[in-house]
Design a protein around this motif. Structure first.
Motif, PDB file in Angstrom:
ATOM      1  N   ARG A 157      -2.999   5.686  -2.188  1.00 33.66           N
ATOM      2  CA  ARG A 157      -3.632   5.498  -0.887  1.00 33.66           C
ATOM      3  C   ARG A 157      -2.788   6.191   0.172  1.00 33.66           C
ATOM      4  NH1 ARG A 157      -4.206   0.043   2.727  1.00 33.66           N
ATOM      5  NH2 ARG A 157      -4.686   1.170   4.618  1.00 33.66           N
ATOM      6  N   LEU A 184      -0.959   6.670   3.434  1.00 31.51           N
ATOM      7  CA  LEU A 184      -0.411   5.743   4.423  1.00 31.51           C
ATOM      8  C   LEU A 184      -0.215   6.416   5.779  1.00 31.51           C
ATOM      9  CD1 LEU A 184       2.356   3.820   2.431  1.00 31.51           C
ATOM     10  CD2 LEU A 184       0.103   2.997   3.065  1.00 31.51           C
ATOM     11  N   ILE A 240       1.059   5.570  -1.143  1.00 32.85           N
ATOM     12  CA  ILE A 240       1.526   4.503  -2.034  1.00 32.85           C
ATOM     13  C   ILE A 240       0.618   4.435  -3.263  1.00 32.85           C
ATOM     14  CG2 ILE A 240       0.168   2.755  -0.750  1.00 32.85           C
ATOM     15  CD1 ILE A 240       2.463   0.773  -1.318  1.00 32.85           C
ATOM     16  N   THR A 241       1.231   4.245  -4.429  1.00 31.98           N
ATOM     17  CA  THR A 241       0.405   4.113  -5.632  1.00 31.98           C
ATOM     18  C   THR A 241      -0.296   2.755  -5.600  1.00 31.98           C
ATOM     19  OG1 THR A 241       2.310   3.277  -6.854  1.00 31.98           O
ATOM     20  CG2 THR A 241       1.779   5.606  -7.135  1.00 31.98           C
ATOM     21  N   ILE A 242      -1.561   2.769  -5.959  1.00 29.23           N
ATOM     22  CA  ILE A 242      -2.333   1.527  -6.003  1.00 29.23           C
ATOM     23  C   ILE A 242      -2.999   1.399  -7.370  1.00 29.23           C
ATOM     24  CG2 ILE A 242      -2.774   1.393  -3.528  1.00 29.23           C
ATOM     25  CD1 ILE A 242      -5.597   2.507  -4.146  1.00 29.23           C
ATOM     26  N   GLU A 243      -3.472   0.216  -7.637  1.00 29.14           N
ATOM     27  CA  GLU A 243      -4.142  -0.022  -8.914  1.00 29.14           C
ATOM     28  C   GLU A 243      -5.503  -0.624  -8.622  1.00 29.14           C
ATOM     29  OE1 GLU A 243      -2.626  -3.252 -11.229  1.00 29.14           O
ATOM     30  OE2 GLU A 243      -2.799  -2.091 -13.058  1.00 29.14           O
ATOM     31  N   ASP A 244      -6.533   0.093  -8.991  1.00 33.27           N
ATOM     32  CA  ASP A 244      -7.884  -0.383  -8.736  1.00 33.27           C
ATOM     33  C   ASP A 244      -8.754   0.079  -9.897  1.00 33.27           C
ATOM     34  OD1 ASP A 244     -10.610  -0.395  -7.837  1.00 33.27           O
ATOM     35  OD2 ASP A 244      -9.869  -0.683  -5.799  1.00 33.27           O
ATOM     36  N   VAL A 289       2.950   0.368  -9.665  1.00 35.28           N
ATOM     37  CA  VAL A 289       2.159   0.235  -8.437  1.00 35.28           C
ATOM     38  C   VAL A 289       3.103  -0.110  -7.282  1.00 35.28           C
ATOM     39  CG1 VAL A 289       0.329  -1.114  -7.336  1.00 35.28           C
ATOM     40  CG2 VAL A 289       0.135  -0.478  -9.742  1.00 35.28           C
ATOM     41  N   GLY A 290       2.825   0.458  -6.103  1.00 38.41           N
ATOM     42  CA  GLY A 290       3.688   0.177  -4.952  1.00 38.41           C
ATOM     43  C   GLY A 290       4.795   1.196  -4.782  1.00 38.41           C
TER      44      GLY A 290
END
Lengths: 79, 350
Positions: free
Chosen positions: B229, B231, B243-247, B323-324
């Motif tokens: 995402r 930032l 930032i790495t995200i998990e979806d 993630v994060g």
């Protein structure tokens, strides 16, 4: 009313939503409330728990809790 | 098959680092940090002031190559010359504008021993900005409405199809949000002067900007999918921090894209996630993005995996990443010497 399963929170009140990348800060009471929400406690149960533990007016706390829960929903922390 | 102890020679383009940085240096950084094989990096540059040329800790030697407009023959001849000196094992092109030429000559490169891991022309064309709408409608992806324009006068008609604001896009790069018709016409001319025609007018979609870096095996499977995402976003719309995200929904979207296109190599999905969680594919970039090092930092080293795939080695698909993980881009004034500059600009090698 349930905390999303992948929400991460530490004892200092830093909350991270891995699905969105959003992060937030809350105070000690916020940490406590989110922790009990994770255990599926209802609005009334949380009110009872907090009012028993702290010297707080029930009506005032209910108002604050309602607001807090609305914020958690808005930030996608609660389902 | 390569000797595991032998240094692999990897040639990389995209060594620039302006406000819309090239992916070359991050690709090199990721490859050099892999723990499975040693590498020698050959930089391929277009201009003498691409900073990667002077980053000797990352690039062993750089050669200038002809601009894409010079055509495939000149490019091939130059690469044959470089290959005779360096014995390149794998070549990773990183610019949209050069990819068509590299894909065209990839069979000839293979014959002389230079491996690539690129999509074929059909796959490459299917994700073209001017065909995104077609791809979306055919396969059920959310994509913004668009219109292809060849003349600035056509801009007067866009109010019939779109509500303002609209996004004005170039064929290869650049996107400008226009809030009035005058701004749209100005954006058309500005992008046309830089990237030529056609110009794409795209529906403006509001939401959260998410990019997904993908490495496909060419058979419809994912080797790696990492979602980030944005930032901090620059005026050009580039992620300056992310930032790495998990979806799961986004991962499924990437998997579906790979299954349909059978994409071979690295690519990036630019997604706008609306408030009602509709993931609009805004663009498909046919190469690694400039933030690709984040995939390595998060545990899925896509550039190093691509090197192995190009060499015909088996690569197990990654199953998770951290993630994060956050990247924060910064600028750094690299100091070099006029003699270095003279070598690359005069001799075409450094």
């Amino acid at each position: 009313m349930k905390v999303r399963k992948n929400i991460a929170m530490n004892e200092e009140g830093f909350i991270f939503n891995p699905s969105t990348g959003d992060s937030f800060s809350t105070n000690i009471l916020g940490v406590e409330i989110i922790s009990v929400l994770k255990n599926d406690l209802t609005f009334n149960e949380i009110t009872e728990l907090v009012c028993k533990k702290y010297d707080v007016d029930k009506t005032a706390f209910e108002k604050d809790l309602e607001e807090f829960i609305l914020q958690l929903k808005e930030f996608n922390i609660l389902n | 098959m390569n000797d595991i102890n032998q240094k692999r020679v990897v040639a990389v383009t995209g060594l620039n680092a302006i406000d819309s940085p090239g992916p070359g240096v991050p690709v090199i950084r990721a490859i050099k940090e892999n723990s499975e094989f040693e590498v020698k990096i050959i930089g391929l540059s277009y201009e003498a002031l691409e900073p990667g040329i002077y980053m000797h800790d990352y690039i062993d030697k750089t050669y200038q190559i002809p601009y894409p407009s010079a055509g495939t023959e000149e490019l091939l001849n130059r690469l044959i010359y470089i290959h005779e000196k360096e014995r390149i094992d794998v070549l990773i092109p990183n610019f949209d504008a050069e990819l068509f030429n590299f894909i065209k000559i990839s069979p000839k490169l293979k014959e002389i021993g230079i491996n690539t891991f690129l999509p074929d022309i059909e796959q490459f064309n299917s994700r073209d900005k001017s065909k995104l709408s077609e791809l979306g409608k055919k396969h059920g992806f959310y994509v913004p409405e668009d219109k292809i324009l060849h003349e600035v006068t056509e801009m007067k008609t866009i109010k019939e199809d779109f509500e303002l604001p609209v996004v004005i896009k170039g064929k290869f790069y650049d996107a400008i949000v226009a809030y009035t018709l005058e701004q749209a016409e100005k954006a058309f001319l500005s992008i046309q002067a830089k990237w030529g025609l056609p110009i794409i007018v795209q529906e403006y979609i509001k939401g959260t900007e998410i990019n997904i870096a993908i490495l496909g095996d060419g058979a419809g499977n994912a080797i790696s999918i990492v979602a980030m995402r944005k930032l901090y976003i620059t005026e050009k719309g580039k992620a300056w921090s992310g930032i790495t995200i998990e979806d799961e929904e986004l991962t499924d979207l990437a998997r579906k894209f790979l299954k349909i296109t059978k994409w071979r190599g690295g690519c990036e999905l630019e997604v706008m996630l609306t408030n009602d969680r509709k993931p609009y594919i805004m663009e498909v970039n046919p190469r690694f993005p400039a933030w690709i090092y984040l995939t390595a930092a998060a545990g899925q080293n896509q550039p190093a995996s691509l090197v192995k795939l190009a060499l015909g080695e088996k690569v197990e698909p990654f199953t998770s990443y951290e993630v994060g993980k956050i990247f924060i881009r910064y600028s750094w004034d690299l100091i070099t010497d006029i003699h270095e500059f003279q070598k690359i600009s005069g001799n075409g090698e450094l």
